[in-house]
Design a protein around this motif. Sequence first.
Motif, PDB file in Angstrom:
ATOM      1  N   PHE A  87       0.825  -1.201   0.000  1.00 56.20           N
ATOM      2  CA  PHE A  87       0.000   0.000   0.000  1.00 56.20           C
ATOM      3  C   PHE A  87       0.861   1.255   0.000  1.00 56.20           C
ATOM      4  N   SER A  88       1.986   1.218   0.695  1.00 48.74           N
ATOM      5  CA  SER A  88       2.891   2.358   0.712  1.00 48.74           C
ATOM      6  C   SER A  88       3.413   2.652  -0.691  1.00 48.74           C
ATOM      7  N   LEU A  89       3.688   1.609  -1.466  1.00 48.48           N
ATOM      8  CA  LEU A  89       4.152   1.810  -2.839  1.00 48.48           C
ATOM      9  C   LEU A  89       3.028   2.283  -3.754  1.00 48.48           C
ATOM     10  N   GLN A  90       1.807   1.819  -3.495  1.00 51.70           N
ATOM     11  CA  GLN A  90       0.680   2.242  -4.323  1.00 51.70           C
ATOM     12  C   GLN A  90       0.477   3.747  -4.265  1.00 51.70           C
ATOM     13  N   LEU A  91       0.796   4.352  -3.131  1.00 55.33           N
ATOM     14  CA  LEU A  91       0.597   5.796  -2.998  1.00 55.33           C
ATOM     15  C   LEU A  91       1.485   6.580  -3.956  1.00 55.33           C
ATOM     16  N   LEU A  92       2.658   6.028  -4.315  1.00 58.16           N
ATOM     17  CA  LEU A  92       3.522   6.692  -5.291  1.00 58.16           C
ATOM     18  C   LEU A  92       2.816   6.814  -6.629  1.00 58.16           C
ATOM     19  N   PHE A  93       2.095   5.783  -7.043  1.00 62.15           N
ATOM     20  CA  PHE A  93       1.370   5.819  -8.304  1.00 62.15           C
ATOM     21  C   PHE A  93       0.118   6.680  -8.199  1.00 62.15           C
ATOM     22  N   GLN A  94      -0.535   6.654  -7.047  1.00 61.98           N
ATOM     23  CA  GLN A  94      -1.747   7.442  -6.883  1.00 61.98           C
ATOM     24  C   GLN A  94      -1.459   8.935  -6.868  1.00 61.98           C
ATOM     25  N   VAL A  95      -0.240   9.314  -6.522  1.00 59.66           N
ATOM     26  CA  VAL A  95       0.151  10.728  -6.611  1.00 59.66           C
ATOM     27  C   VAL A  95      -0.010  11.227  -8.043  1.00 59.66           C
ATOM     28  N   HIS A  96       0.492  10.454  -9.006  1.00 59.32           N
ATOM     29  CA  HIS A  96       0.423  10.862 -10.408  1.00 59.32           C
ATOM     30  C   HIS A  96      -0.998  10.738 -10.956  1.00 59.32           C
ATOM     31  N   VAL A  97      -1.764   9.768 -10.464  1.00 60.76           N
ATOM     32  CA  VAL A  97      -3.164   9.667 -10.876  1.00 60.76           C
ATOM     33  C   VAL A  97      -3.939  10.894 -10.416  1.00 60.76           C
ATOM     34  N   LEU A  98      -3.730  11.298  -9.183  1.00 60.76           N
ATOM     35  CA  LEU A  98      -4.409  12.473  -8.649  1.00 60.76           C
ATOM     36  C   LEU A  98      -3.958  13.745  -9.368  1.00 60.76           C
ATOM     37  N   ALA A  99      -2.661  13.837  -9.684  1.00 62.16           N
ATOM     38  CA  ALA A  99      -2.173  14.993 -10.440  1.00 62.16           C
ATOM     39  C   ALA A  99      -2.814  15.045 -11.822  1.00 62.16           C
ATOM     40  N   GLY A 100      -2.954  13.893 -12.469  1.00 58.02           N
ATOM     41  CA  GLY A 100      -3.616  13.857 -13.771  1.00 58.02           C
ATOM     42  C   GLY A 100      -5.073  14.270 -13.687  1.00 58.02           C
ATOM     43  N   GLN A 101      -5.750  13.864 -12.623  1.00 55.76           N
ATOM     44  CA  GLN A 101      -7.147  14.269 -12.434  1.00 55.76           C
ATOM     45  C   GLN A 101      -7.258  15.780 -12.266  1.00 55.76           C
ATOM     46  N   ILE A 102      -6.343  16.360 -11.501  1.00 52.47           N
ATOM     47  CA  ILE A 102      -6.379  17.809 -11.273  1.00 52.47           C
ATOM     48  C   ILE A 102      -6.150  18.567 -12.575  1.00 52.47           C
ATOM     49  N   VAL A 103      -5.142  18.150 -13.344  1.00 53.51           N
ATOM     50  CA  VAL A 103      -4.853  18.815 -14.613  1.00 53.51           C
ATOM     51  C   VAL A 103      -6.011  18.644 -15.587  1.00 53.51           C
ATOM     52  N   ALA A 104      -6.612  17.453 -15.633  1.00 55.03           N
ATOM     53  CA  ALA A 104      -7.731  17.203 -16.544  1.00 55.03           C
ATOM     54  C   ALA A 104      -8.927  18.093 -16.226  1.00 55.03           C
ATOM     55  N   MET A 105      -9.211  18.281 -14.945  1.00 55.17           N
ATOM     56  CA  MET A 105     -10.323  19.143 -14.565  1.00 55.17           C
ATOM     57  C   MET A 105     -10.063  20.593 -14.936  1.00 55.17           C
ATOM     58  N   GLN A 106      -8.818  21.029 -14.825  1.00 57.71           N
ATOM     59  CA  GLN A 106      -8.486  22.421 -15.136  1.00 57.71           C
ATOM     60  C   GLN A 106      -8.551  22.700 -16.634  1.00 57.71           C
ATOM     61  N   MET A 107      -8.181  21.724 -17.457  1.00 59.31           N
ATOM     62  CA  MET A 107      -8.144  21.951 -18.899  1.00 59.31           C
ATOM     63  C   MET A 107      -9.434  21.533 -19.595  1.00 59.31           C
ATOM     64  N   GLY A 108     -10.439  21.092 -18.836  1.00 56.75           N
ATOM     65  CA  GLY A 108     -11.728  20.763 -19.420  1.00 56.75           C
ATOM     66  C   GLY A 108     -11.833  19.352 -19.941  1.00 56.75           C
ATOM     67  N   LEU A 109     -10.957  18.471 -19.543  1.00 56.47           N
ATOM     68  CA  LEU A 109     -10.994  17.080 -19.984  1.00 56.47           C
ATOM     69  C   LEU A 109     -11.433  16.144 -18.859  1.00 56.47           C
ATOM     70  N   GLY A 110     -12.073  16.706 -17.855  1.00 58.59           N
ATOM     71  CA  GLY A 110     -12.511  15.863 -16.757  1.00 58.59           C
ATOM     72  C   GLY A 110     -13.565  14.853 -17.177  1.00 58.59           C
TER      73      GLY A 110
END
Length: 258
Positions: A87-110
């Motif tokens: 689970f500790s390692l999974q959080l490393l990948f979820q960081v980038h997933v969450l960053a992608g979600q944030i960028v997608a919402m800002q650019m209208g691709l949510g």
Amino acid sequence: MFELSSAEISRWVGSYLWVLFRIASLLMTMPVIGTQLLPVRIRLYLALAITALVAPQIGEVPTIDALSLRSWLLIGEQILIGAAMGFSLQLLFQVHVLAGQIVAMQMGLGFASMNDPSMGISVAVVAQVFTMLVTLLFLAMNGHLVVLEVLVESFTTLPIGESLGRLDFQALALRFSWVMAAAILIGLPAITALLIVNISFGVMMRAAPQLNIFSIGFPLTLVFGLFILWVLLGNVLAQYQELAAEALIYLRALVRAS
């Protein structure tokens, strides 16, 4: 005639069984190997192979009756340790997933989402792009080998039978705040640039109210967002190296490895 006592059988079974549960629980929960991309049977065979290599290198393990209550508690302890590491390692990948979600919402691709084959859930396309990049970087930089090294070392720092009290849950709890902060740090350049674009559209609409900003604002925001995303991907390697190093430090702190 060759005969084995129950104590010898328990010792032989225990020397491999306790190790197998810790290794298997890690492989079932860690990124890449623990996802749906790899069949469960392959993960089980891999856990058995690693156990056969690691178990002879471990010192004495507790000799416990395989059907006793203490045996089940010991199994739960090993599963908890392996799952916490994964689970500790999974959080490393979820960081980038969450960053992608944030960028997608800002650019209208949510709204543009696709099925993530590794997790079996629907995520934004931008988040899926980040996930694929991180997966390739994780394998290319031998992240899986480093994880296996920490796993083998954990049998020394967290011996079987007396390890649950030594597990550093505080290091794992600190990861939750780290995930959100790291995700915002990755997407901050894109968020700032798109915020400036949206402010510019607001000024244009204020200066020319008859201009239909919704008909031209969305396409332009999308084009600017794709350009900013292209620029942002040029710095993914440096960001990943820094975050991966910090994640492995947390992983070592979790199992109290040096």
